[in-house]
Design an enzyme around this catalytic site. Structure first.
Site: not given
Lengths: 448, 448
Positions: B60, B218, B324
């Site tokens: 968007r 993973k 993070g």
């Protein structure tokens, strides 16, 4: 034309094996040969082409080396590195010469080079990198720092998009073994060194390890990579562990610390008053106290670890065996496969990155904390006199502990952060005070 | 022709910047943009050519994204990856589609790709690697496993000359945070999950983390690299942490262990009876008890760590923040600089290595130790009955601890090494015994 050259000439260059020459056949070299023999099929599959060992340069031919084809040995290293059919040269002789001349000759003749030679890289890495660049070949050296621990590639490649601010390493297994033993047994330096020598953890002449020369070479290599600058062994401030006493280690324990020989590479912080000023680096090797809660504190025995802090990635640690034949050979072979792949693809890997050209600041500018033990006269006003001496040199005291003994007393002082120059001046002045009988020890406190 | 294309066409191709397209501008993407802006000069110097961000595909346009030139945004990702002037594409959208189609289109149009997309790599990595190989471009993905911790390069390159026998990782920060909290506070799973969600360590829908899907993806990537074989997410045995109770954690503590969600990738040992038999791999994700002395046991909070064992290098550990924005962006930018360098040198880095084609063995074949808690009738002969049940299934008991309560008792049993199939059959049989009121918990014991 030798037999081998005739054979080389008659084989399709697209499918012929990549030819490897080995310089040196000691602990690491013989392990490299053993693994090339035992795991050759796998290594070839990973490269995409077989690897063929075509020669091993040694000093003397009369040593028996079981399991290795005697026809491979030569004492003429000069000739070996110049052979037209050699693609890859592995240097595990160590030392400055003849290693440097041989590596330069190999590269000039078009071979890529894998080396474990920290002393040479620290003394004259730029000559080697420049020659590699000029020849369009690779110079890889994962084994030169912290044995099998992958630290060179992480710094050269994985973290190349980040700003590394600090690298702190336990990069010498011998000194870590000794300090760890002293911590566990409460023993002194000399007897622990003797024990380490008996167990094979320290060499007969332990100078390079215990005086910090080995760690300093590794610090130079690590800081060159971390800070994209040229740092040589001579730029590294260095103190060994020969003066570390069991009392120092006991004092560290009382503070909740351990004593480690650290290689510390730091980028100076941005000065808020001059945000555009060039930042410098400090590179030093010395024993230091670190809190037992620090990840490096738990690195015991002959293990190595490298603790990296960077702006975005944060705190990383790499841990593993720092020396020994098999671990070092693992690092050498990892490099060998990589440079072989690069050769097949026709392009070398990353070369020297020294664009940042940061200058190395003198040890006096380094800012850290200090632990001091003083023997002082047990008379009224001593503490005031000593505190004034610190204050005059702008070194702020964090804690003081006084331990009385008949007639005189011991003061244990831990400072806040101060420059090394200020601390040195303080120590000098303390030595001149009547009330100070002896400055027993001064040790830096890191990792907080 | 767009303005940008005109500009591109008019610039010398030898000195023009390398052009980067970014797919996705969430937590990681916006951090990548920030760092490209702030550290662009350094990154360019390290590449040897400036990097220029030429477009950012978002879902968007109406979200405000401070500090980013609005002209860069587009909702037409398809067009962006096909642009002639784009050299490098960074994909941080995540998920299978449209990420896969966009990556494939980018590579087909000659761009190298950096991705953090573990789910896609685990589900269909081979399609991507094949396309990269065919197009002669790079596919790099350091950020896909363990955030900023360099683990992909060490496995792909540093350890490529070695035989990796085991990779054990704490590769999901959310579950490690929860288990660590449960260990410290003695709290239950549900309340700790709620706390983690409040603190932002767990998502509103935590399924992918707490059910082990993220760790399994993973594990698939790590085992593919470690064992030079194709392993997909579907090959990974998976158990989450939702059934881990505070009692399990207390039991672990009594054994000197902690509970961790582990991703375990192992190469089977050489069978002395059939030394030439093909060795298999096992890949699994489940909670397990590990001794507090194990290097992985000290990995707290949302940190990640990967513990690697190999034949020559021995035991290595890689530690750091596992997730993070900034750490993941660090890994992405490290890859971006590397693939940009490869592009300038005209040769891609290492591609897929799956020559070994090892098969993944079923969970029943896995050999490990087990910790069981049973609620049993407190009558004479119970222990004999239960011990016989273990013996009948060839599971050897190492220790039994009996805790009496009125009327019934609790048995805590730790086994020697046994296959998962044998243990499962034992548990099944135990459930059928009259004297067993309940099998309270079964947990594997690893890392010894």
């Amino acid at each position: 034309m030798t037999n081998q050259q005739q054979q080389a000439a008659s084989v399709d260059p697209v499918t012929r094996p990549l030819r490897v020459a080995l310089l040196g056949c000691g602990v690491v070299g013989s392990e490299v040969v053993r693994l090339l023999n035992e795991q050759g099929r796998d290594l070839g599959a990973r490269v995409g082409r077989p690897l063929e060992l075509v020669g091993i340069a040694v000093r003397r031919l009369n040593r028996t080396r079981p399991g290795i084809d005697p026809a491979l040995f030569t004492t003429d290293a000069e000739e070996l590195v110049r052979r037209e059919d050699v693609d890859l040269v592995v240097e595990v002789i160590g030392g400055i010469e003849p290693a440097r001349s041989l590596i330069l000759a190999a590269m000039e003749h078009g071979a890529s080079v894998v080396t474990a030679n920290k002393a040479l890289l620290a003394e004259d890495g730029s000559t080697l990198f420049t020659a590699a660049e000029k020849a369009g070949v690779d110079l890889y050296f994962e084994a030169a720092v912290a044995g099998a621990i992958p630290i060179i590639r992480p710094l050269r490649e994985s973290l190349v998009g980040d700003e590394i601010t600090s690298v702190i390493g336990i990069v010498n297994g011998t000194t870590n073994f000794i300090l760890d033993k002293m911590d566990i047994d409460g023993a002194g330096f000399a007897e622990t060194l003797a024990e380490a020598q008996e167990l094979g953890y320290a060499e007969a002449d332990p100078t390079a390890d215990i005086e910090g020369f080995d760690a300093a070479a590794k610090a130079a290599i690590l800081s060159s990579l971390a800070f994209h600058s040229r740092v040589t062994g001579a730029d590294v401030y260095r103190e060994g562990i020969t003066d570390v006493t069991s009392t120092d280690i006991a004092s560290a324990r009382e503070m909740g610390c351990v004593v480690k020989l650290l290689a510390i590479c730091q980028l100076s912080e941005v000065d808020p008053a001059a945000p555009d000023a060039e930042r410098t680096v400090s590179v030093r090797v010395h024993p230091a106290m670190i809190p037992r809660s620090h990840p490096l504190a738990g690195v015991g025995g002959a293990y190595n670890a490298v603790f990296v802090e960077s702006r975005s990635a944060g705190r990383l640690m790499f841990y593993g065996p720092g020396a020994g034949g098999p671990p070092t050979a693992s690092a050498v072979l990892g490099d060998l496969v990589t440079v072989a792949r690069n050769r097949l693809r026709g392009a070398p890997g990353p070369g020297e990155s020294s664009y940042a050209r940061r200058t190395v600041s003198p040890i006096g500018d380094v800012v850290t904390r200090y632990h001091l033990s003083l023997e002082v006269a047990d008379v009224a006003g001593v503490l005031a006199t000593i505190a004034l001496c610190f204050a005059e040199h702008e070194v702020s005291i964090q804690t003081v502990r006084q331990q009385g003994r008949e007639g005189d007393a011991q003061l244990v002082i831990v400072t806040h952060r101060a420059t090394d120059a200020a601390l040195s001046a303080t120590v000098e002045a303390l030595r001149g005070l009547d009330v100070v009988q002896q400055v027993i020890s001064v040790m830096r406190v890191e990792g907080e």
